[in-house]
Write an enzyme that holds these catalytic residues in place. Sequence first.
Site, mmCIF file in Angstrom:
data_model
loop_
_atom_site.group_PDB
_atom_site.id
_atom_site.type_symbol
_atom_site.label_atom_id
_atom_site.label_comp_id
_atom_site.label_asym_id
_atom_site.label_seq_id
_atom_site.Cartn_x
_atom_site.Cartn_y
_atom_site.Cartn_z
ATOM 1 N N HIS A 85 2.884 -6.938 1.913
ATOM 2 C CA HIS A 85 3.799 -5.975 1.294
ATOM 3 C C HIS A 85 3.597 -4.557 1.820
ATOM 4 O O HIS A 85 4.427 -3.691 1.564
ATOM 5 C CB HIS A 85 3.645 -5.992 -0.229
ATOM 6 C CG HIS A 85 2.385 -5.323 -0.704
ATOM 7 N ND1 HIS A 85 1.145 -5.924 -0.607
ATOM 8 C CD2 HIS A 85 2.182 -4.107 -1.241
ATOM 9 C CE1 HIS A 85 0.236 -5.100 -1.083
ATOM 10 N NE2 HIS A 85 0.832 -3.980 -1.475
ATOM 11 N N HIS A 144 5.140 0.837 2.804
ATOM 12 C CA HIS A 144 5.131 -0.101 1.680
ATOM 13 C C HIS A 144 6.513 -0.734 1.627
ATOM 14 O O HIS A 144 7.512 -0.038 1.494
ATOM 15 C CB HIS A 144 4.830 0.669 0.386
ATOM 16 C CG HIS A 144 4.339 -0.176 -0.720
ATOM 17 N ND1 HIS A 144 5.171 -0.969 -1.483
ATOM 18 C CD2 HIS A 144 3.086 -0.371 -1.202
ATOM 19 C CE1 HIS A 144 4.449 -1.597 -2.393
ATOM 20 N NE2 HIS A 144 3.176 -1.252 -2.240
#
Length: 158
Positions: free
Chosen positions: A63, A78
Site C-alpha cells: 500500500h 501511499h
Amino acid sequence: MTAEKNKYQVLAPVSGKTLELDSVPDPVFAEKLTGDGLAIEMESDTVLAPCDGVISLFFETKHAFAITTDEGIQILVHVGLDSIILNGEGLTALKHAGDRVTAGTPVIKADMDVLKKHSINMISPVLVVNFDQVSELCPCNAGTAVTAGTDEVLQYAV
C-alpha cells in the site's frame, strides 16, 4: 555570501487531481505526522516512482513505498488512504526494496476494480518524510489535474 540552494522536483506518481494535505480525511496525513507534501485523487492504475533514488521502504501490503534520493531525502507514496486493509489484494509490486529507480519507473500496478469493490478511498498522499531536512517545500496548487510521470507536484530545496 549565501550558497545557491539545490532544487529538486517530485513528479506525480499517479494521475488525478491534487489536494492540499490538510484536506485529506485522515489525521495522520492532514496533521503531517508522517511527512509534508500533498495528495492526489488517484485515477490511474500504475503507480510510478516520483523521483530518482533507491526504494528504501516497501510495505508487505504493497500500500506504500518510499524512495530515498541521493541527497538523503525520503519521498513516501501511499496508494489510497485505507488500502492497507486489503493486505496486498489488488496491488502488484513491480519493484522491490533495494531497487534503484528513476522518476517514471512503474512501481505498483493497482487493480482499480478490486479497490473500488472494497470502497478504498483513492486519495494518495505524496510526502517528504524527513521534511525537516529540506529548506523549502512547495506543492503544486490544489485542484490541479496532473499526469503520472509527467507533471511536477512538489519542489524542494536542500
